[in-house]
Design an enzyme around this catalytic site. Structure first.
Site, PDB file in Angstrom:
ATOM      1  CG  HIS A 114      -2.155   0.970   1.001  1.00 26.34           C
ATOM      2  ND1 HIS A 114      -3.343   0.506   1.460  1.00 26.34           N
ATOM      3  CD2 HIS A 114      -2.182   2.093   0.418  1.00 26.34           C
ATOM      4  CE1 HIS A 114      -4.201   1.674   1.178  1.00 26.34           C
ATOM      5  NE2 HIS A 114      -3.280   2.684   0.570  1.00 26.34           N
ATOM      6  CG  HIS A 144      -0.881   6.707  -1.729  1.00 31.57           C
ATOM      7  ND1 HIS A 144      -2.096   6.714  -2.698  1.00 31.57           N
ATOM      8  CD2 HIS A 144      -1.199   6.210  -0.743  1.00 31.57           C
ATOM      9  CE1 HIS A 144      -3.107   6.126  -2.155  1.00 31.57           C
ATOM     10  NE2 HIS A 144      -2.688   5.781  -0.691  1.00 31.57           N
ATOM     11  CG  LEU A 145       5.604   4.845  -5.744  1.00 28.48           C
ATOM     12  CD1 LEU A 145       5.905   3.851  -6.952  1.00 28.48           C
ATOM     13  CD2 LEU A 145       6.550   5.024  -5.053  1.00 28.48           C
ATOM     14  CG  HIS A 204     -10.303   3.807   1.719  1.00 26.17           C
ATOM     15  ND1 HIS A 204      -9.463   5.040   1.609  1.00 26.17           N
ATOM     16  CD2 HIS A 204     -10.856   4.085   2.683  1.00 26.17           C
ATOM     17  CE1 HIS A 204      -9.472   5.677   2.503  1.00 26.17           C
ATOM     18  NE2 HIS A 204     -10.380   5.349   3.333  1.00 26.17           N
ATOM     19  CG  ASP A 214      -2.612   4.826   3.344  1.00 24.17           C
ATOM     20  OD1 ASP A 214      -2.155   5.156   2.084  1.00 24.17           O
ATOM     21  OD2 ASP A 214      -3.643   5.155   4.056  1.00 24.17           O
TER      22      ASP A 214
END
Lengths: 312, 436, 185
Positions: free
Chosen positions: B64, B66-67, B183, B309
């Site tokens: 999980h 976020h790039l 989510h 996350d």
């Protein structure tokens, strides 16, 4: 008691203050109240100090009260609203505030729709920050003026039964009152529609009551909060009319209120909703005295904050 | 992927090797030859590295992350995000599709893959959107996305509210073997919410997000997963009640799995009392009771995955009023040390159990044959010192962002090296250089 | 922090005599009907204690009861914002019309003169007295403003390093005036 000294450069909320500090402000306000009753209603104590009234969220009466308080203390004043500031051009609050500070402003009086905005600013600024209302968090000068008025009328706070009625969930007035009154030893009851009544306040010693009769029956003070038409989402309660009949003080419900109980309201009143006109103007009402006392309380707060700005 | 030119053969000596999948927890030597695990005795001209006192585990997986690339390069890039991952001990990460443009079509997946080829330091496995535009209305081209290389689908940040669509997605993705990551959040109950609804939201006058916003959707997902007979994975579980529901469902053999973040394990909603935006995340931090139930879920296996996350935001984004700050905190560079401190050193999980949450746990949810140390397999390894103490300093992060909840925290346990396909990508070992 | 008494300036007897003398000087100063127009204003906090004593002495000597009030100068000070903390504002109570009055401002010690400057500003915000006179028990020198007292109990030259303390038995347990070094904070 006289040994205590005031040391805060900000007034963010009453939750942060000790009982002694709250009483210190109230005692200071007593002296400023006298100034307002003099022929010359002005003292030079803030001469040369600049105060900016930064009302990111609109306000009329609180702002007028602060402005008058500042003038009576001889401060120089600048007024700024969200639309007249660079916030409307996309500047961040912190940048706007830093720019204000760069103009050698001594105190920022701010109202803001976001809870915690003042704490955020105070942490990042040298100048004094006074909270004129932050979201649903606190409105410390309103809490202080309410308590000042109660003390003036009832000669004490400790042991009084004080009931706050209305939209507690969204009310900064309620929170400031609750935190300060508990510290000063009052018994606090809150009541209102169950959807607007956070049960969690029980954990700090507040009596949570979902019907008006139980809430007001033994109350020495009934403080009615404004129902915010503009903030109301339909799903909290059916209608303003229904609110008025279930939670408003009217000919029916006044029967439960003690004859010597004070009726308070932070204003502006929705006549016929929270409070029937005849009781808003009746002999139990201290609503206009609240307004008068608000000026003295704000003068005291401005004076105290100005006195503790670290000049170096 | 960015790779150093030299390929060495290594013999990693005397470390405690923990491989939960194969039930290994012993001191032994590990050989690496041409990028794959090999018998140490059979390797010629190997460089010998003494790792006494350290732990070698299968390369950690964070499912999980976020790039932010494409579209959010001010917050993070594939390069900085994967450097952070390597420094945090992760060899494989799953990227979330809520980039700009969204990864709801194969061309964005191609873009991400080609950029990863040029600038990623760890293995990046992209995920794709469940619905077009993550709007929850129409199904995204799941088959096409699969062909382009995704390993899972999710509308992370949003939650499909149309139950029929969700049911169809679960049925359809089964064909492609793609797990559905959700989510779980009801938008009406959560509307305008900033923190967990409860004591602290009431005291601080912040609008709350009730536990029900999560549990309603967890129960919906369980019901639909049972009906579809396919895998649903509950992302970043925050509420204790969710854990109970997932446990009951698993008992009934419903294919529901769950992940928890290090911040939900280590922190509670009390952290928001000073309105610090580095504690604002969605789902929000919950109560101590919830936290205990999350830990219990990890202990009894209900929760099989720890995922970060990792949600980078610039300092400017976060240096605003609490209500206006974006949700999310970064986690890649703190996850392992925080979990060692909070779970292993507090005797809540054994080292093997903890390692499994970062390896075989996520590998099994994703249906991938990674997360173990076996002869002939790619040498992806994480090396850490479980007992080294240090203080987290966000100023030293490789991530482009600094929005961590753990700056200044004293931790016990530190990542020492990260090996991908036999190459040291990140190294704190004397004489061994990493790639960056 | 505890400070030890360095030097005693007056004992109880000397204080009593000085107050008696002050009262006589004040009565002498206001002949006939001017005495009727006289009002005492004690400066918070020790000036108010002295004014209560003087009130009794003036009454005893003249049979005349002066009007009496208290004044706090906090709102008129010139050092707001230069300090790290604020002391409590004490009561200002002027239960009479100051216009055309002979005000006797009363303080325990006259030093820099700044407090008196502030008090003068404060009084004039209440009206226009006929005269304002200043009575102090101790004039210790160290003046920073061009201000002088009209009635002085006792004059001392005290080093700048020292502070003069006046104690009243009603509030402090004994009557004594002494000097001590200013604390080092």
């Amino acid at each position: 008691m006289t040994d205590m000294k005031w040391t805060r450069k900000d007034l963010i909320g009453l939750e942060d203050l000790s009982a002694d500090e709250i009483l210190f402000i109230l005692d200071t306000a007593e002296e400023f109240k006298k100034v307002n009753e003099r022929r010359v209603k002005k003292v030079p104590v803030l001469r040369g100090k600049t105060v900016i009234n930064f009302f990111v969220e609109p306000s009329t009466r609180t702002r007028a009260s602060f402005e008058l308080a500042e003038q009576r203390l001889s401060a120089d004043i600048v007024n700024m609203s969200a639309s007249s500031s660079s916030l409307s051009k996309g500047e961040t609050l912190l940048d706007t505030a830093k720019n204000i500070e760069a103009l050698q402003v001594d105190i920022i009086v701010m109202r803001h729709a976001a809870s915690g905005a003042h704490q955020f600013l105070a942490k990042n600024l040298r100048c004094g920050v006074i909270n004129a209302g932050d979201g649903a968090h606190e409105h410390p000068t309103q809490g202080l003026l309410d308590i000042f008025t109660i003390r003036q009328k009832k000669k004490k706070i400790k042991g009084l039964n004080i009931s706050i009625i209305g939209d507690i969930l969204h009310s900064r007035v309620a929170r400031s009152n609750i935190y300060a009154l508990l510290k000063l030893g009052a018994n606090v009851t809150i009541a209102g529609p169950p959807t607007l009544l956070p049960k969690q306040f029980e954990q700090i010693g507040v009596r949570v009551c979902d019907n008006l009769k139980d809430a007001v029956e033994n109350a020495d003070v009934v403080n009615l909060l404004r129902i915010q038409h503009e903030r109301q989402r339909a799903s909290y309660f059916p209608s303003i009319g229904e609110y008025a009949s279930v939670y408003g003080i009217n000919r029916e419900s006044i029967k439960y209120v003690k004859r010597d109980a004070l009726i308070m309201h932070p204003g502006p009143i929705n006549r016929g909703v929270e409070l029937e006109s005849e009781f808003a103007d009746g002999d139990q009402s201290v609503i206009l005295e609240q307004v008068t006392n608000g000026l003295a309380v704000r003068m005291a707060v401005l004076y105290l904050v100005a006195g503790c700005l670290k000049t170096n | 992927m960015v790779r150093s030119k030299e390929v060495y053969n290594y013999i990693l000596e005397k470390a405690r090797v923990i491989d939960p999948k194969n039930g290994i927890d012993e001191v032994r030597d590990i050989g690496i030859e041409n990028g794959v695990i090999a018998e140490p005795e059979k390797i010629s001209n190997a460089k010998i590295i003494n790792l006494e006192g350290l732990v070698i585990a299968p390369g950690f997986i964070d499912m999980h992350v976020h790039l932010r690339e494409p579209g959010g390069k001010d917050k993070e890039t594939i390069k900085t995000g994967t450097m952070a991952a390597a420094a945090g001990g992760f060899t494989t990460i799953v990227s979330m599709p809520n980039t700009n443009p969204l990864a709801d079509n194969p061309s964005v997946i191609e873009y991400i893959k080609s950029h990863c080829e040029l600038s990623a330091y760890v293995n990046v496995l992209p995920s794709g959107c469940i619905s077009k535009g993550s709007e929850g209305i129409e199904m995204s081209p799941i088959g096409g996305l699969k062909k382009a290389g995704i390993v899972a689908i999710t509308d992370d940040g949003k939650c499909v509210q149309n139950h029929e669509l969700m049911k169809h997605v679960l049925m359809y993705s089964k064909t492609f073997g793609l797990p559905v990551l959700d989510h779980c959040q009801d938008p009406y109950l959560a509307e305008g919410g900033l923190v967990s609804e409860g004591y602290w939201s009431s005291i601080k006058g912040l609008r709350g997000i009730p536990v029900a916003a999560e549990t309603i959707m967890v129960s919906r997902d369980i019901i639909l997963a049972e009906a579809a007979g396919w895998k649903v994975h509950i992302q970043h579980v925050s509420a204790g009640d969710s854990v109970d529901m997932i446990r009951e469902a698993q008992k009934k053999k419903i294919r529901v799995s769950a992940e928890v973040t290090p911040h939900h394990i280590a922190l509670t909603d009390e952290c928001i009392k000073d309105y610090d935006t580095n504690f604002k995340m969605n789902p929000p931090l919950r109560t101590e009771e919830d936290r205990q139930k999350l830990i219990k879920g990890l202990q009894d296996g209900t929760i099989s995955v720890i995922a970060t996350d990792h949600a980078p935001h610039t300092t400017t984004d976060k240096l605003v009023e609490f209500a206006y700050a974006p949700f999310g905190v970064i986690g890649l560079e703190t996850a392992v040390c925080v979990c060692l401190t909070e779970l292993y050193h507090k005797d809540l999980l054994s080292l093997t159990e903890l390692v499994s949450k970062f390896t075989v746990g996520p590998a099994s949810v994703l249906g991938l044959d990674i997360g173990s140390i076996e002869i002939g397999k790619k040498a992806d390894l994480t090396i850490f010192n479980p007992d080294e103490k240090y203080t987290i300093d966000s100023g030293k992060f490789y991530s482009k962002s600094r929005n961590t909840s753990f700056n200044g925290k004293e931790v016990k346990g530190r990542v020492i090296g990260t090996i991908i396909s036999g190459r040291f990508v990140f190294s704190q070992i004397d004489g061994i250089k990493g790639t960056f | 922090m505890e400070e030890k008494i360095e030097n005693r300036l007056m004992d109880a007897r000397a204080m009593e005599l000085a107050i008696e003398r002050l009262a006589s000087k004040i009565i002498e100063h206001f002949p006939g009907k001017e005495l009727k127009k006289m009002a005492f204003l004690g400066i918070q906090e020790r000036g108010t204690w002295l004014s209560e004593r003087l009130y009794k002495r003036v009454f005893a000597q003249s049979g005349n009861k002066p009007l009496i009030g208290t004044i706090d100068t906090s709102m008129y000070r010139d050092d707001i914002g230069l300090r790290k903390n604020l002391s409590r504002i004490l009561e200002t109570s002027i239960p009479f019309d100051v216009n055309d009055r002979n005000i006797v401002l009363i303080d325990d010690v006259l030093s820099s003169g700044r407090t008196i400057r502030a008090a003068l500003d404060a009084i004039t915000d209440y009206g226009r007295p006929k005269t304002i006179r200043l009575a102090v028990l101790v004039d210790r020198g160290s003046r920073e403003f061009p201000i002088a007292a009209d009635f002085i109990g006792m004059k001392y030259v005290v080093s700048e390093k020292e502070k003069v303390h006046v104690c009243f038995k009603e509030h402090d347990g004994e009557d004594i005036v002494y000097t001590k070094n200013r604390s080092e904070n």
